[in-house]
Design a protein around this motif. Structure first.
Motif, PDB file in Angstrom:
ATOM      1  N   ALA A 199       0.829  -1.228  -0.003  1.00  0.00           N
ATOM      2  CA  ALA A 199      -0.121   0.054  -0.111  1.00  0.00           C
ATOM      3  C   ALA A 199       0.997   1.354   0.188  1.00  0.00           C
ATOM      4  N   ASN A 200       1.931   1.097   0.320  1.00  0.00           N
ATOM      5  CA  ASN A 200       2.857   2.364   0.577  1.00  0.00           C
ATOM      6  C   ASN A 200       3.966   2.286  -0.257  1.00  0.00           C
ATOM      7  N   GLN A 201       4.142   1.341  -1.399  1.00  0.00           N
ATOM      8  CA  GLN A 201       5.074   1.206  -2.536  1.00  0.00           C
ATOM      9  C   GLN A 201       4.820   1.150  -3.589  1.00  0.00           C
ATOM     10  N   ASP A 202       5.362   1.762  -4.684  1.00  0.00           N
ATOM     11  CA  ASP A 202       5.072   1.969  -5.852  1.00  0.00           C
ATOM     12  C   ASP A 202       5.412   0.468  -6.535  1.00  0.00           C
ATOM     13  N   GLY A 203       4.557   0.126  -7.010  1.00  0.00           N
ATOM     14  CA  GLY A 203       4.473  -1.427  -7.735  1.00  0.00           C
ATOM     15  C   GLY A 203       5.756  -1.710  -8.676  1.00  0.00           C
ATOM     16  N   LEU A 204       5.984  -0.580  -9.653  1.00  0.00           N
ATOM     17  CA  LEU A 204       6.874  -0.836 -10.466  1.00  0.00           C
ATOM     18  C   LEU A 204       8.402  -0.500 -10.372  1.00  0.00           C
ATOM     19  N   LEU A 246       6.799  -1.218 -22.537  1.00  0.00           N
ATOM     20  CA  LEU A 246       7.643  -2.194 -21.839  1.00  0.00           C
ATOM     21  C   LEU A 246       8.965  -1.737 -21.443  1.00  0.00           C
ATOM     22  N   GLU A 247       9.718  -1.305 -22.453  1.00  0.00           N
ATOM     23  CA  GLU A 247      10.758  -0.818 -22.360  1.00  0.00           C
ATOM     24  C   GLU A 247      10.855   0.557 -21.516  1.00  0.00           C
ATOM     25  N   GLY A 248       9.820   1.218 -21.864  1.00  0.00           N
ATOM     26  CA  GLY A 248       9.722   2.306 -20.652  1.00  0.00           C
ATOM     27  C   GLY A 248       9.486   2.297 -19.470  1.00  0.00           C
ATOM     28  N   ASP A 249       8.855   1.170 -19.108  1.00  0.00           N
ATOM     29  CA  ASP A 249       8.718   0.633 -17.654  1.00  0.00           C
ATOM     30  C   ASP A 249      10.216   0.165 -17.160  1.00  0.00           C
ATOM     31  N   GLN A 250      10.818  -0.296 -18.059  1.00  0.00           N
ATOM     32  CA  GLN A 250      12.058  -0.931 -17.783  1.00  0.00           C
ATOM     33  C   GLN A 250      13.278   0.201 -17.540  1.00  0.00           C
ATOM     34  N   LEU A 251      13.057   1.361 -18.274  1.00  0.00           N
ATOM     35  CA  LEU A 251      13.981   2.304 -18.128  1.00  0.00           C
ATOM     36  C   LEU A 251      13.439   3.055 -16.802  1.00  0.00           C
ATOM     37  N   GLN A 253      12.132   1.493 -13.909  1.00  0.00           N
ATOM     38  CA  GLN A 253      13.000   0.845 -12.971  1.00  0.00           C
ATOM     39  C   GLN A 253      14.493   0.963 -12.846  1.00  0.00           C
ATOM     40  N   GLU A 254      15.132   1.186 -14.210  1.00  0.00           N
ATOM     41  CA  GLU A 254      16.560   1.389 -13.897  1.00  0.00           C
ATOM     42  C   GLU A 254      17.016   2.630 -13.609  1.00  0.00           C
ATOM     43  N   ALA A 301      22.652  11.142 -17.053  1.00  0.00           N
ATOM     44  CA  ALA A 301      23.055  11.492 -18.296  1.00  0.00           C
ATOM     45  C   ALA A 301      24.341  10.463 -19.010  1.00  0.00           C
ATOM     46  N   GLU A 302      25.145  10.509 -17.752  1.00  0.00           N
ATOM     47  CA  GLU A 302      26.484   9.576 -18.286  1.00  0.00           C
ATOM     48  C   GLU A 302      26.166   8.031 -18.140  1.00  0.00           C
ATOM     49  N   LEU A 303      25.240   7.720 -17.189  1.00  0.00           N
ATOM     50  CA  LEU A 303      25.156   6.265 -17.185  1.00  0.00           C
ATOM     51  C   LEU A 303      24.234   5.861 -18.106  1.00  0.00           C
ATOM     52  N   PHE A 304      23.291   6.483 -18.655  1.00  0.00           N
ATOM     53  CA  PHE A 304      22.730   6.307 -19.785  1.00  0.00           C
ATOM     54  C   PHE A 304      22.689   6.740 -21.147  1.00  0.00           C
ATOM     55  N   LEU A 305      24.235   7.058 -21.350  1.00  0.00           N
ATOM     56  CA  LEU A 305      24.492   7.564 -22.474  1.00  0.00           C
ATOM     57  C   LEU A 305      24.240   6.681 -23.677  1.00  0.00           C
TER      58      LEU A 305
END
Length: 369
Positions: A199-204, A246-251, A253-254, A301-305
């Motif tokens: 209830a207090n946590q985002d599921g994704l 799906l890729e957007g959700d993965q992003l 999460q990352e 920005a550097e990690l997801f370049l």
């Protein structure tokens, strides 16, 4: 034949007492004094068992050992030994001949035997107590009684052995039932805790959600000045349109995982909604909080370049809006609104940057006046 019903009656009484103790424990806020509470209840349960003496043919006085078993199993040796004080004192006061051997055999020895199987996870409820321990503990006690009787009497009769086997069955079954009840109560507690966390946590992203963030931020703001950072993932709609949801959700999460590791230990990060995050920051110095925000922007920005090279024209980055409370007791919603306004400025002045909210000149002069 009736003499065999007495141990069964005592066992049922003990199971009932254990059930009541579990319910009292679940309803009361006793965590800070749980060890004392457990010792007192265990001692009282042992005294109740002492009030129902067994026939002499069993070679036992009563079932006072059983509550001590659970104390040692769940809480360890210190609590188990402390639990023996009340029943030992009662035994000494109520008997003209103070039989220290009985106290040692039926109280002290069970405390040591059961504590040998203790695991700290049994107490906090995160680990179920294995059912087999009922047989193992009662088996050790059975062997101890047989060896002690053989040593003292210099003989061992079949009748005594059979009576001890009967008592082994009774004590094992009773301990078995008590362990099942404790495990069932722990399972209910774990399920309730899981539901509360959901209830207090985002599921994704598995970050706290806004529902849990608001009371924590409000409470902190009442005690000290804080900063609020509104963090928005740049170009997320383009990313979603090009690579799919799906890729957007993965992003998401990352990015949330990276942010969780980048923020300072004392800060609190939550998902605000969509591609937005909110950060409760203890840094309030304007220069340092801007530097903090810039570090977050640069790191993302550097990690997801090189994430999805098809987005060269719209790289993955974050924009941040920052608002700092002028004083404690400032309205939290106002602080969030100011951070959101600063975020809007970051998004419309190039993205991938932090912006600190500044009062409009006219309002600032009016407030100072």
């Amino acid at each position: 034949m009736n003499e065999y019903l007495i141990p069964l009656t005592s066992a049922c009484t003990l199971v009932t007492l254990n059930y009541l103790a579990l319910k009292v424990h679940s309803k009361m806020l006793i965590d800070s004094h749980e060890h004392l509470f457990a010792s007192l209840l265990t001692g009282l349960a042992s005294i109740v068992m002492m009030l129902v003496p067994l026939p002499e043919t069993f070679g036992l006085i009563d079932l006072r050992s059983l509550p001590i078993f659970m104390a040692g199993l769940r809480y360890g040796l210190p609590v188990a030994l402390f639990s023996t004080i009340l029943p030992a004192g009662t035994s000494i006061i109520s008997q003209e001949n103070q039989d220290w051997f009985i106290i040692a055999q039926d109280l002290i020895a069970p405390a040591f035997i059961s504590s040998f199987f203790h695991n700290k996870e049994y107490r906090n409820g995160f680990l179920d107590i294995p059912i087999r321990l009922a047989l193992q503990i009662c088996g050790f006690v059975f062997i101890m009684r047989i060896l002690t009787h053989s040593f003292l009497e210099r003989s061992l009769s079949w009748s005594y052995t059979l009576d001890q086997l009967f008592m082994f069955a009774i004590t094992s079954a009773t301990l078995f039932m008590i362990i099942i009840m404790v495990n069932d109560e722990n399972n209910n507690w774990r399920l309730q805790r899981k539901l509360e966390m959901q209830a207090n946590q985002d599921g994704l992203t598995k970050l706290p959600n806004l529902r849990s963030f608001m009371p924590i931020a409000q409470s902190t703001l009442h005690k000290r000045k804080v900063s609020i950072m509104m963090i928005d993932l740049d170009n997320f709609k383009l990313y979603n349109d090009r690579f799919g949801h799906l890729e957007g959700d993965q992003l998401l999460q990352e990015v949330s995982s990276v942010l969780r590791h980048l923020i300072q230990e004392q800060d609190y990060l939550a998902r605000y909604g969509g591609e937005e995050f909110i950060l409760l920051c203890t840094e309030t110095d304007p220069a340092r909080v801007l530097s903090y925000g810039q570090t977050l922007c640069t790191s993302i920005a550097e990690l997801f370049l090189y994430k999805k090279n098809g987005l060269e024209a719209a790289p993955i980055s974050i924009s941040i809006g920052i608002s700092t409370a002028d004083s404690p007791h400032m309205d939290l919603k106002t602080l969030i609104s100011e951070a959101d306004h600063a975020l809007y400025q970051s998004k419309h002045t190039g993205k991938n940057r932090p912006t600190l909210f500044k009062q409009p000149q006219g309002i600032a002069q009016k407030m100072n006046a």
